[in-house]
Design a protein around this motif. Sequence first.
Motif, PDB file in Angstrom:
ATOM      1  N   TRP A 140       0.866  -1.205  -0.140  1.00 29.48           N
ATOM      2  CA  TRP A 140      -0.028   0.117   0.003  1.00 29.48           C
ATOM      3  C   TRP A 140       0.796   1.280  -0.154  1.00 29.48           C
ATOM      4  O   TRP A 140       2.024   1.379   0.534  1.00 29.48           O
ATOM      5  N   GLU A 189      -2.490   6.085   0.933  1.00 27.77           N
ATOM      6  CA  GLU A 189      -3.910   5.692   0.856  1.00 27.77           C
ATOM      7  C   GLU A 189      -4.204   4.875   2.183  1.00 27.77           C
ATOM      8  O   GLU A 189      -5.565   4.589   1.996  1.00 27.77           O
ATOM      9  N   LEU A 190      -3.469   4.753   3.133  1.00 31.26           N
ATOM     10  CA  LEU A 190      -3.705   4.033   4.083  1.00 31.26           C
ATOM     11  C   LEU A 190      -4.347   4.866   5.371  1.00 31.26           C
ATOM     12  O   LEU A 190      -3.669   5.342   6.246  1.00 31.26           O
ATOM     13  N   THR A 191      -5.625   5.152   5.439  1.00 32.26           N
ATOM     14  CA  THR A 191      -6.361   5.790   6.234  1.00 32.26           C
ATOM     15  C   THR A 191      -6.439   4.982   7.587  1.00 32.26           C
ATOM     16  O   THR A 191      -6.115   3.678   7.463  1.00 32.26           O
ATOM     17  N   GLU A 200      -9.188   3.868   9.061  1.00 35.79           N
ATOM     18  CA  GLU A 200     -10.083   2.743   8.948  1.00 35.79           C
ATOM     19  C   GLU A 200      -9.712   1.577   8.031  1.00 35.79           C
ATOM     20  O   GLU A 200      -9.725   0.482   8.249  1.00 35.79           O
ATOM     21  N   HIS A 201      -8.841   2.230   7.037  1.00 38.66           N
ATOM     22  CA  HIS A 201      -8.225   1.170   5.852  1.00 38.66           C
ATOM     23  C   HIS A 201      -7.303   0.239   6.641  1.00 38.66           C
ATOM     24  O   HIS A 201      -7.103  -0.769   6.719  1.00 38.66           O
ATOM     25  N   HIS A 243      -6.772  -0.503   9.776  1.00 35.44           N
ATOM     26  CA  HIS A 243      -7.843  -1.497  10.444  1.00 35.44           C
ATOM     27  C   HIS A 243      -8.009  -2.766   9.698  1.00 35.44           C
ATOM     28  O   HIS A 243      -7.828  -3.913  10.260  1.00 35.44           O
ATOM     29  N   THR A 244      -8.689  -2.297   8.666  1.00 34.72           N
ATOM     30  CA  THR A 244      -9.204  -3.371   7.683  1.00 34.72           C
ATOM     31  C   THR A 244      -7.980  -4.533   7.368  1.00 34.72           C
ATOM     32  O   THR A 244      -8.145  -5.863   7.206  1.00 34.72           O
ATOM     33  N   VAL A 245      -6.872  -3.810   6.775  1.00 35.67           N
ATOM     34  CA  VAL A 245      -5.869  -4.503   6.255  1.00 35.67           C
ATOM     35  C   VAL A 245      -5.190  -5.261   7.463  1.00 35.67           C
ATOM     36  O   VAL A 245      -4.982  -6.596   7.226  1.00 35.67           O
TER      37      VAL A 245
END
Length: 733
Positions: free
Chosen positions: A133, A137-139, A141-142, A144-146
């Motif tokens: 990534w 791009e790595l917010t 929320e993102h 946490h998802t990853v």
Amino acid sequence: MSDMELFEFRDEPTEPSSPSDASPWTILSVEDDLNYQETLKFALRGFQVRDRAVHVLTANSASEAAVVISGHPEISVILLDVVMEDDDAGLRLVGTIRDVIGNESVRIILLTGQPGMAPCRDIMKEYDIDDYWNKSELTSEHLHTVVSANIRTWEQMSLLNQAKKGLQMVITASQVISSKTNLLSFTQTVLEEISHFIGSNSIICAQRIDGREPESIVVLAGTGRYGKMVGYSVQDFPDEDYFQLFQQVLNRKKHVFRDDCSIFYFSNIAIDSSEYAVLVNTPNRLTEHEVYLLRVFSENIKSGFTNVALYNRLSKLAYYDPLLSCHNRNWLIRELNGLSRQEIEQTQLVVVGIDQFNDISITFGDQFCCELLEAFYAAICRALPYRLVSRISKDCFAVLAQDYDDVSQAFFEALFNSPLRIRDAEHLISATIGVMKLADRPAKSGEETLDLLEGLIAEARVQGHAYISFVKTQDEHIAQRYALLSSLRGALHTDQLFIVLQPKIQLVDNRLVGFEALVRWRHPDGRIIAPEQFIHLAETSGLIHKLDEQVLEETCHAIHALQQVGINVPIAFNISSIELLQPGFFERMIALFKREHVDLPLLDMEITETGAISDYQRIKPYLTELVSQGMGVSIDDFGTGYSSLSHISGLTATTIKIDRSFIDRLDEGEVGEEMVNLIIRLSNYFGFTSVAEGIETENQRQKLIELGCQIGQGYLFSKPMTVDEAVSRYQLH
């Protein structure tokens, strides 16, 4: 956009929501931008996956990360910056993780702060990278998802790997304990191991060999309630339904699955005309994983002992030491036997033995000795990095070397003058080194060569040398010792050892008050071998336990023979100081006396002064208990070992035996008398009975009476005699 803008920050919860007893998931952030790393850590603070917290480790370079990863196998996800100390540092670290550390399951996510720097698909595949990534791009929320998705994937992969490793352990364990012809043992072990995996203790394997009749189906192995069925026909099965299932499976050659059990069919007809059916009795239908385990199990049965891989595995076990994973004695013997004439001329064999290994084992325990052997082996390998080191016995290592300079005496002295670090403490371990040029060896076989060199080391220890080099003139002496040792091993199994009894006499009236049992060895060629020729040999070779046990048994038999003719006097027996300090010795001795139905008051244990004092606090409670039950304890050779006068007040004993060297001085005048007088007075003062050894003249007897000695033994009264002679002589009195 700044790094801080990529994440949404929330207040920390006042209390963790994960259970207090749940271990956290561990992830690693490898990042040389410390500000970004702190931001990332903050974003993951309080984050949970399946009610378990996420613990973040950090490293700021590839080299630092490699150290962290090797020490934390529980890491599930690595967030790895592509560019750190140099442009390809991240990719090189991936290679280290996968190829060097060997961690194939950890999830690796590449992060790049530069758009367009993401690796291509080929690089992702080549380096086994799981995801990448752009940092922009790595917010939060993102992120946490990853992290959550990759933790879940890692967990599933770990479970699969654990199952795979577990199965490999089952197969390996089966191979280790079985032989090429012992199918029963192999099958039984695999069934028992698989029962641990699938949670059932009711598994049975039936075999049909070249036949269709019901009686040809025989139970090969079973666990739980089926264990007693091994060897029986399935016709004898208590459950008629299961018997019908076995027949159905073997005839239809297909698996049968039911809610209460499953039966698997496997064929090995091409190899030995055998068919197998494995019944697993479970409360629930087997899972796919459990079915897979049983399928692999069947392959082990079908091809196990004809499989080349298994044969190679067994060969490896035959030639490798299980503790150190180095070559063992069998391997070295094979190598020695296979050397060419030219190689023999250029090679020397070095054997290094750890001194006082038995004493170390007694003092520190078996686990410490294992760690000692590992450290000792590592020290030899560091000193001789290009040599093959073999462990040839519990405390000896051997090295084959083709150039003589690097195995000199000075080399080994320098090697073992440095302490070994064991359990965070330094221990200076002494060793004895024996060196032999193979061209000088008189022995032809590898086994004889090792025996000869081990004998050389034993001789060096007796002489107090730490280093000894074999020369041809030593061959005859060592060969004689080993011939005697070989004969002694045989003597311990063929009743060649026996005891003789020397009477103990009341000095004032010549009344019999006891005997001392002395061991003798009648060699098959008719010679009587004296104890001084084989006792030390038995101690240094580990045979003293068996020898002492036989002496105790013979002593018990002698007591019974004397009692039958009315002679009820105690018999003294000698115990080696080495055996005295062995764990469990006193328990085994008492058990033997109970088994032989001998009362303790008819026994007297003689221990040397050195043996009694060397580790007295450890044996004192046992001696106290024996004395309280009426057994005698005699201190032999008193005055010849430690500072006896300073220890006598603390001894738990009943008798002091005055060494014959002092008795001999009685004929030399006042000096000799004063020494004996001092021992007798001290003995009387502390309540011991004094026994004089080696009395040979009437003058010695009279002086001992005058000095207050009560009991004596020696040739003046009688030479040692057989039990039958003692019975014949004293039953008339």
